[in-house]
Write a protein that holds these residues in place. Structure first.
Motif, PDB file in Angstrom:
ATOM      1  N   GLN A 612      -3.236   7.457 -25.658  1.00 15.40           N
ATOM      2  CA  GLN A 612      -2.244   7.238 -26.721  1.00 15.40           C
ATOM      3  C   GLN A 612      -2.153   5.796 -27.206  1.00 15.40           C
ATOM      4  OE1 GLN A 612       0.344   9.554 -28.120  1.00 15.40           O
ATOM      5  NE2 GLN A 612      -1.226  11.033 -27.546  1.00 15.40           N
ATOM      6  N   ASN A 613      -1.283   5.016 -26.569  1.00 18.78           N
ATOM      7  CA  ASN A 613      -1.137   3.613 -26.968  1.00 18.78           C
ATOM      8  C   ASN A 613      -0.746   2.784 -25.749  1.00 18.78           C
ATOM      9  OD1 ASN A 613       1.446   4.529 -26.652  1.00 18.78           O
ATOM     10  ND2 ASN A 613       2.162   3.907 -28.667  1.00 18.78           N
ATOM     11  N   VAL A 614      -0.569   1.503 -25.968  1.00 19.89           N
ATOM     12  CA  VAL A 614      -0.303   0.593 -24.861  1.00 19.89           C
ATOM     13  C   VAL A 614       1.169   0.706 -24.471  1.00 19.89           C
ATOM     14  CG1 VAL A 614      -0.283  -1.828 -24.150  1.00 19.89           C
ATOM     15  CG2 VAL A 614      -2.114  -0.977 -25.629  1.00 19.89           C
ATOM     16  N   ASP A 615       1.425   0.997 -23.211  1.00 18.46           N
ATOM     17  CA  ASP A 615       2.807   1.106 -22.760  1.00 18.46           C
ATOM     18  C   ASP A 615       3.411  -0.263 -22.527  1.00 18.46           C
ATOM     19  OD1 ASP A 615       3.263   4.112 -22.191  1.00 18.46           O
ATOM     20  OD2 ASP A 615       1.272   3.688 -21.397  1.00 18.46           O
ATOM     21  N   HIS A 627      -2.006 -12.083 -34.836  1.00 21.35           N
ATOM     22  CA  HIS A 627      -2.548 -10.903 -34.160  1.00 21.35           C
ATOM     23  C   HIS A 627      -1.589  -9.710 -34.149  1.00 21.35           C
ATOM     24  CE1 HIS A 627      -4.051  -8.336 -31.031  1.00 21.35           C
ATOM     25  NE2 HIS A 627      -3.046  -8.646 -30.241  1.00 21.35           N
ATOM     26  N   LEU A 628      -0.321  -9.957 -33.840  1.00 17.56           N
ATOM     27  CA  LEU A 628       0.605  -8.834 -33.673  1.00 17.56           C
ATOM     28  C   LEU A 628       0.951  -8.138 -34.996  1.00 17.56           C
ATOM     29  CD1 LEU A 628       2.963 -10.222 -30.886  1.00 17.56           C
ATOM     30  CD2 LEU A 628       1.355  -8.323 -30.688  1.00 17.56           C
ATOM     31  N   ILE A 629       0.745  -8.824 -36.118  1.00 15.73           N
ATOM     32  CA  ILE A 629       0.914  -8.168 -37.420  1.00 15.73           C
ATOM     33  C   ILE A 629      -0.381  -7.449 -37.789  1.00 15.73           C
ATOM     34  CG2 ILE A 629       1.053  -8.576 -39.921  1.00 15.73           C
ATOM     35  CD1 ILE A 629       3.733  -9.095 -39.203  1.00 15.73           C
ATOM     36  N   TYR A 630      -1.495  -8.169 -37.656  1.00 16.85           N
ATOM     37  CA  TYR A 630      -2.783  -7.587 -38.037  1.00 16.85           C
ATOM     38  C   TYR A 630      -3.078  -6.347 -37.216  1.00 16.85           C
ATOM     39  CZ  TYR A 630      -3.491 -12.046 -40.379  1.00 16.85           C
ATOM     40  OH  TYR A 630      -3.350 -13.140 -41.177  1.00 16.85           O
ATOM     41  N   SER A 631      -2.785  -6.429 -35.915  1.00 20.20           N
ATOM     42  CA  SER A 631      -3.077  -5.327 -35.026  1.00 20.20           C
ATOM     43  C   SER A 631      -2.230  -4.107 -35.392  1.00 20.20           C
ATOM     44  CB  SER A 631      -2.762  -5.768 -33.600  1.00 20.20           C
ATOM     45  OG  SER A 631      -3.734  -5.312 -32.732  1.00 20.20           O
ATOM     46  N   ARG A 632      -0.986  -4.331 -35.726  1.00 17.63           N
ATOM     47  CA  ARG A 632      -0.106  -3.222 -36.116  1.00 17.63           C
ATOM     48  C   ARG A 632      -0.609  -2.610 -37.419  1.00 17.63           C
ATOM     49  NH1 ARG A 632       5.399  -4.782 -37.102  1.00 17.63           N
ATOM     50  NH2 ARG A 632       5.808  -2.546 -37.020  1.00 17.63           N
ATOM     51  N   PHE A 633      -1.009  -3.480 -38.350  1.00 18.74           N
ATOM     52  CA  PHE A 633      -1.561  -2.996 -39.624  1.00 18.74           C
ATOM     53  C   PHE A 633      -2.809  -2.160 -39.385  1.00 18.74           C
ATOM     54  CE2 PHE A 633      -5.245  -4.138 -42.254  1.00 18.74           C
ATOM     55  CZ  PHE A 633      -4.967  -3.395 -43.393  1.00 18.74           C
ATOM     56  N   TRP A 634      -3.725  -2.724 -38.600  1.00 20.93           N
ATOM     57  CA  TRP A 634      -5.014  -2.088 -38.331  1.00 20.93           C
ATOM     58  C   TRP A 634      -4.787  -0.721 -37.687  1.00 20.93           C
ATOM     59  CZ3 TRP A 634      -9.318  -5.570 -39.153  1.00 20.93           C
ATOM     60  CH2 TRP A 634     -10.575  -5.026 -38.902  1.00 20.93           C
ATOM     61  N   ASN A 635      -3.868  -0.699 -36.725  1.00 16.44           N
ATOM     62  CA  ASN A 635      -3.571   0.557 -36.049  1.00 16.44           C
ATOM     63  C   ASN A 635      -2.975   1.591 -37.019  1.00 16.44           C
ATOM     64  OD1 ASN A 635      -3.114   2.079 -33.380  1.00 16.44           O
ATOM     65  ND2 ASN A 635      -1.119   2.148 -34.396  1.00 16.44           N
ATOM     66  N   PHE A 650       1.655  -0.922 -29.632  1.00 16.57           N
ATOM     67  CA  PHE A 650       2.199  -1.515 -28.392  1.00 16.57           C
ATOM     68  C   PHE A 650       3.664  -1.147 -28.231  1.00 16.57           C
ATOM     69  CE2 PHE A 650      -0.670  -4.699 -30.503  1.00 16.57           C
ATOM     70  CZ  PHE A 650      -1.806  -4.373 -29.790  1.00 16.57           C
ATOM     71  N   LYS A 651       3.937  -0.242 -27.290  1.00 23.24           N
ATOM     72  CA  LYS A 651       5.303   0.254 -27.126  1.00 23.24           C
ATOM     73  C   LYS A 651       6.248  -0.839 -26.660  1.00 23.24           C
ATOM     74  CE  LYS A 651       4.506   4.631 -25.341  1.00 23.24           C
ATOM     75  NZ  LYS A 651       4.690   5.600 -24.268  1.00 23.24           N
ATOM     76  N   LYS A 652       5.872  -1.476 -25.568  1.00 25.35           N
ATOM     77  CA  LYS A 652       6.730  -2.545 -25.053  1.00 25.35           C
ATOM     78  C   LYS A 652       5.924  -3.828 -25.021  1.00 25.35           C
ATOM     79  CE  LYS A 652       9.439  -3.939 -21.002  1.00 25.35           C
ATOM     80  NZ  LYS A 652      10.723  -4.244 -21.672  1.00 25.35           N
ATOM     81  N   LEU A 653       6.573  -4.906 -25.443  1.00 26.41           N
ATOM     82  CA  LEU A 653       5.899  -6.202 -25.461  1.00 26.41           C
ATOM     83  C   LEU A 653       6.689  -7.175 -24.611  1.00 26.41           C
ATOM     84  CD1 LEU A 653       3.736  -8.101 -26.832  1.00 26.41           C
ATOM     85  CD2 LEU A 653       5.504  -8.634 -28.481  1.00 26.41           C
ATOM     86  N   VAL A 654       5.999  -7.852 -23.709  1.00 23.08           N
ATOM     87  CA  VAL A 654       6.637  -8.916 -22.939  1.00 23.08           C
ATOM     88  C   VAL A 654       5.907 -10.213 -23.265  1.00 23.08           C
ATOM     89  CG1 VAL A 654       7.026  -9.826 -20.621  1.00 23.08           C
ATOM     90  CG2 VAL A 654       7.447  -7.422 -21.082  1.00 23.08           C
ATOM     91  N   ASN A 655       6.659 -11.197 -23.687  1.00 27.39           N
ATOM     92  CA  ASN A 655       6.046 -12.488 -24.009  1.00 27.39           C
ATOM     93  C   ASN A 655       6.190 -13.408 -22.823  1.00 27.39           C
ATOM     94  OD1 ASN A 655       7.543 -11.732 -26.966  1.00 27.39           O
ATOM     95  ND2 ASN A 655       5.361 -12.138 -26.894  1.00 27.39           N
ATOM     96  N   GLN A 656       5.073 -13.738 -22.224  1.00 26.17           N
ATOM     97  CA  GLN A 656       5.206 -14.679 -21.120  1.00 26.17           C
ATOM     98  C   GLN A 656       5.381 -16.070 -21.688  1.00 26.17           C
ATOM     99  OE1 GLN A 656       2.120 -14.127 -22.097  1.00 26.17           O
ATOM    100  NE2 GLN A 656       0.645 -15.488 -21.167  1.00 26.17           N
TER     101      GLN A 656
END
Length: 967
Positions: A612-615, A627-635, A650-656
């Motif tokens: 499915q997608n990245v949990d 990246h996080l805009i382009y990747s969402r667009f591409w997907n 990407f369902k959940k995102l954690v920013n380290q």
RNA sequence: GCCCAGAUGGUGGAAUUGGUAGACACGAGGGACUUAAAAUCCCUUGGCCAGUGAUGGCCGUACGGGUUCGAUUCCCGUUCCGGGCACCA
């Protein structure tokens, strides 16, 4: 015999066994639930990893291992974002092929990563620069070329559907070039003539997110605006879906907000403004005169004056306050409206604007502009207002033309003051003597000033007086729509992504030019491999580096790449010289990990349906607008195609957070080779010098190592305090030049990978930026030694079949509860604390029960996998039941409430909110019983004497408070 | 200018729905063991005041208010730091 904690031996052993046993290999398994953990893959830079890099990897590794112990089938892959500028620049300098340096860097990364003990399934590794990978980058690009965005369906559709529509409408041109041009305006991947960010120093165009404050993010070189023909991706078409999707995903509010800002939705109206007719009449006459004259010195014929132009506004309610109109200097309308009298002034102004760089325009906001000589007619009031040209209006946003309402827009206000234009206040009580009133709050007035100042359409004229601004906006929109004066329009700030770069080290475009018409190389012929070149620089004629490639032409008949010399424009044509930007390869890599060796598809439908997608996605927040805009667009595009199975990748995102460096300083007394300790430096005239943090421990300098560090210091003298040399320190970016780079290899060498993992997590919350401070690492190392010691004492106790005591079970189950909930919340630092407490408790209880050790080992396994595996093996050797198995095939323990039940609880007893004494209560006491116990307790009597009880508050397990006042 | 997030000892950081602030760790100080060092173990450690002492009192979560029996937590205002957007109409 109790064994010492020999981390080197243990870690090497398990790295070997994990590889041999393929412990972390995963495949689709319908019998188990899936969980997809992903790290943003790294760009393999020449410097290798520093301690900041693994932070996110460790955090996600812990989660992945935890999920696996909970019975999930966990996908946790790793790969490399291998295309990038540094490798290319290094190649230009040294002539080394970027692939060579990139692969060498990858090997170094891999070696460093392996030492830390991650549970990556390396069989799924991807590298964006290998043909089997970028085949699918090229493939996706072609799919975008063959698609358009259907506004009505709000999704991508095959371009054939659009052709059909044109044919039905009768607007399909017969000429091939015209067909290509028409479709280009609709394709999702298209060749567009647009203003681009051109960086002369880098010799390439850059995307908007690669430019900050007028300079390039990489290198900080100036960037100018230039009109160029470039490949673009119609990201803007997905604006609304990108915005809506944010509400469905579990990302931090700040990242979502950043994306919302970047998408920049604004709802407004487009209104048509007619240019004043009398002027047009005068100009027509002049044009006729010019035409009839045969004088060669006569001025060029004027372009035809436009009948009207369109403005965009979010404040439709302010139509009655319009006192002038403004066009962007770059707007094609400028030439059309400018009158002969103003021609010279306008030309001069345009020249001035062109001379200014983007950067100057951004920093310097002084009011400039020029009158065009023309007037526009406000359709609501019928007023004739001057049309100005000014650089504060941007060509790229809205229609490049605005209506100016100086009373309620600060920029219009400044302009009106400067050019002495009228200002009409429209909001009751707003003071506009000093500045404009921009807020969208208040009651509308002067709209119209008098009834005859509102033009009637079909017998209806607009009146907004007495309405709130919000009501007035809605009412005006309705009026404009009803009488066909314009339309309601939503604008987005998000621009289309410029998708070509004038570089070598990137994916080549699978495109050739057939008589100048861009044509796709057939899908079956992909990938189109990056050609070899002699030089990585642009050609002498200014072509991109691929212009140096000799074998770089497409033979249509033989369907293969051939020598450029064979180009005949009949069957052999030139191939595109541009390459794709960095984000091309990183936009869909998470899909490729699901099925990395498939040469028939980017990802098989089976694999895509299963994973499915990245949990959980872990990475830095600096990618928020890239990246996080382009990747969402591409997907979303691939979702429209049915390739991706979910709308959001990407369902959940954690920013380290970033790990900053902690630099150390020594203080050299001026003009000597003597160094004075930190505490005494104020007594001398000193120069602080960065000193390598690796020869400083707890801010104490290793004098011998310092002397050996550089020949310059071999004969150094020291002024010590308490026999030690204390260094100063500062928090700075981790960088080579400040000698504050801490390499994870060093930590692994001295303390082991388990200590490194534990310590990186113990440092604080994963999301938070913090400086690296090696000072605390001993604590984690000590803990592991204690843990090991506890385990050894249990394993070596002859009475180890004892059933555990109530205290032992309580300590264990308290820990299970705490660790389980903390991991779920990424609160790794507090769960490690809980471990330290539990191990201390169990050590003091002289715990000797294997029944306790087994779950304890499973609990620590996500954090310290090596030590856990080793102890697990010891636990199972004599039983021979689970011999050879990994601790990660075990099951995460469940806590049982019955072990945690307290028979009595100690609570603070308060009088008037102040804690007076502690008291024990039965755990199941009701509030009434608690109050009863307190008031009858002897300690309470002195507080109750001469008082009367006003109120009692008793909360089981929390607090008892008695409110009293004097009788 | 607009939006978002934050501020707790010498340091990194804990604190369930508002309920004994400072868990855990580092550092520091003291002690034990040791020829010595390393390692290990034990004690003290937010500030101030009183007391020989056990102990007691006051202050304290950036600052000023408010709500509450009770506020690090909720509300209003201020200051400072970080991040994003920015002549976007």
């Amino acid at each position: 015999m109790a064994k010492e904690y020999n981390f080197r031996e243990i870690e090497q052993k398990w790295h070997r066994l994990w590889t041999e046993r393929q412990t972390y290999k995963v495949s689709e398994d319908e019998s188990r639930g899936k969980f997809y953990v992903l790290n943003m893959f790294p760009y393999p830079s020449g410097a290798g990893l520093h301690v900041g890099h693994p932070l996110g990897y460790i955090a996600s590794d812990i989660y992945a291992r935890y999920k696996r112990l909970q019975g999930f089938n966990v996908l946790n892959p790793m790969g490399y974002d291998a295309y990038g500028l540094p490798a290319e620049q290094y190649a230009i300098k040294t002539g080394q092929h970027p692939e060579k340096t990139t692969f060498a860097n990858i090997d170094r990364y891999r070696e460093q990563l392996d030492k830390i003990g991650f549970c990556f399934d390396w069989d799924r590794e991807v590298r964006t620069c290998t043909p089997d990978y970028y085949k699918w980058t090229q493939w996706a690009f072609q799919k975008m070329f063959y698609s358009y965005f259907d506004e009505e369906l709000q999704k991508a559709q095959p371009i054939e559907k659009l052709i059909e529509k044109f044919k039905k409408e009768g607007t399909w041109p017969s000429d091939e070039k015209a067909q290509s041009d028409l479709l280009m305006q609709h394709r999702i991947a298209f060749l567009g003539e647009t203003m681009v960010n051109w960086c002369p120093k880098l010799g390439t165009v850059l995307a908007n997110d690669e430019v900050v404050e007028g300079v390039s993010v990489r290198g900080g070189y100036p960037v100018e605006q230039k009109k160029m023909r470039q490949w673009c991706l119609r990201v803007s078409a997905y604006s609304q879906r990108l915005l809506d999707g944010l509400d469905t995903i579990d990302w931090s509010e700040s990242i979502k907000e950043t994306q919302r800002n970047w998408i920049g939705r604004s709802e407004g109206a487009e209104i048509e403004i007619k240019v004043y007719n009398e002027e047009q009449g005068a100009r027509s006459k002049e044009q006729e005169n010019t035409d009839s004259s045969s004088n060669p010195l006569a001025p060029c014929p004027l372009p035809p004056a436009p009948v009207s132009f369109t403005i965009f506004t979010t404040r439709a309610d302010t139509m009655f306050g319009v006192t002038f109109f403004v066009l962007a200097p770059e707007s094609e309308l400028v030439d059309m409206v400018t009158t002969p009298e103003q021609r010279a002034a306008v030309d001069e102004y345009i020249k001035y604007v062109k001379s200014r760089t983007e950067r100057e325009r951004m920093i310097d906001h002084t009011v400039t502009g020029v009158f065009s000589g023309a007037y526009g007619i406000n359709p609501i009031t019928g007023d004739k207002c001057p049309i100005y040209i000014a650089e504060y209006v941007l060509a790229g946003y809205g229609t490049g033309a605005i209506m100016a309402v100086p009373a309620h827009d600060s920029r219009d206000y400044a302009f009106a003051k400067h050019f002495n234009l009228p200002i009409i206040p429209l909001v009751e009580g707003a003071d506009i003597s000093e500045e404009s009133y921009d807020a969208k709050e208040g009651i509308v007035m002067n709209s119209p000033i008098s009834p005859d100042k509102s033009v009637a359409y079909d017998g209806e004229s607009l009146c907004l007086n007495g309405l709130s601004i919000k009501e007035a906006i809605a009412e005006t929109k309705r009026f404009v729509k009803a009488h066909n004066l314009g339309r309601v329009k939503v604008n987005y700030r998000l621009r289309d992504a410029i998708f070509s770069r004038q570089r070598y080290w990137g994916e080549p475009f699978p495109v050739y030019y057939k008589h100048g018409i861009p044509t796709m190389i057939p899908e079956e012929c992909l990938p189109i491999e990056l050609p070899q070149v002699e030089k990585f620089l642009p050609t002498e004629t200014g072509e991109p580096p691929l212009g140096n490639a000799q074998i770089w032409a497409w033979d249509e008949v033989n369907r293969k790449i051939v020598d450029k010399k064979l180009i005949d424009e009949k069957t052999v044509f030139p191939i595109e010289l541009y390459t794709m930007p960095g984000f091309a390869g990183s936009s869909a890599y998470y899909l490729r990990y699901m099925d990395p060796h498939n040469d028939k598809a980017l990802v098989s439908p089976e694999a895509a349906s299963y994973w499915q997608n990245v949990d959980l996605y872990v990475g830095g927040s600096e990618h928020a607008t890239g990246h996080l805009i382009y990747s969402r667009f591409w997907n979303k595009f691939l979702f429209d195609l049915g390739v991706s199975k979910t709308e959001e990748p990407f369902k959940k995102l954690v920013n380290q957070g970033m790990i900053q460096g902690r630099s150390n300083f020594v203080y050299r007394i001026k003009d000597t080779n003597t160094f004075v300790s930190f505490g005494l430096k104020d007594q001398y005239d000193v120069t602080p010098i960065h000193v390598d943090v690796n020869i400083v421990k707890n801010d104490i300098l290793d004098l011998e190592a310092f002397k050996a560090w550089s020949p310059e210091y071999a004969t150094a003298d020291f002024v010590l305090e308490d026999g030690k040399y204390i260094c100063g320190w500062a928090i700075e970016k981790m960088s080579k030049s400040m000698y504050n780079v801490v390499n994870p290899d060093m930590i692994v060498e001295n303390y082991g990978a388990d200590t490194l993992r534990l310590y990186e997590m113990f440092l604080g919350p994963v999301e938070q930026s913090k400086p690296w401070d090696t000072n605390g690492i001993d604590g984690c190392f000590r803990f592991l030694k204690k843990f090991w010691g506890l385990a050894q004492s249990i394993l070596n106790n002859p009475n180890n079949q004892n059933t555990p005591s109530a205290e032992e079970l309580k300590a264990l189950h308290k820990l299970i509860k705490k660790v389980t909930s903390d991991i779920e919340e990424f609160s790794y630092n507090t769960s490690i604390s809980a471990f330290m407490v539990a191990v201390n408790e169990l050590s003091q209880l002289k715990c000797a029960s294997r029944a306790i050790l087994e779950p304890l080992v499973i609990l620590i396994a996500p954090f310290a996998p090596h030590i856990a595996e080793e102890l697990w093996e010891s636990l199972t050797t004599d039983a021979s039941l689970r011999k050879g198995e990994s601790v990660f095939d075990a099951h995460w323990p469940q806590y049982e409430e019955k072990y945690l039940v307290e028979t009595s609880v100690k609570l603070g007893v308060q009088f008037n909110g102040k804690v007076r004494f502690d008291m024990f209560f039965p755990a199941d006491a009701t509030p009434e019983q608690m109050v009863e116990m307190v008031t009858s307790a002897p300690e309470a009597q002195k507080h109750l004497e001469g008082m009367q009880i006003v109120k009692t508050i008793a909360i089981p397990k929390r607090i008892v408070n008695i409110v009293v006042k004097p009788c």
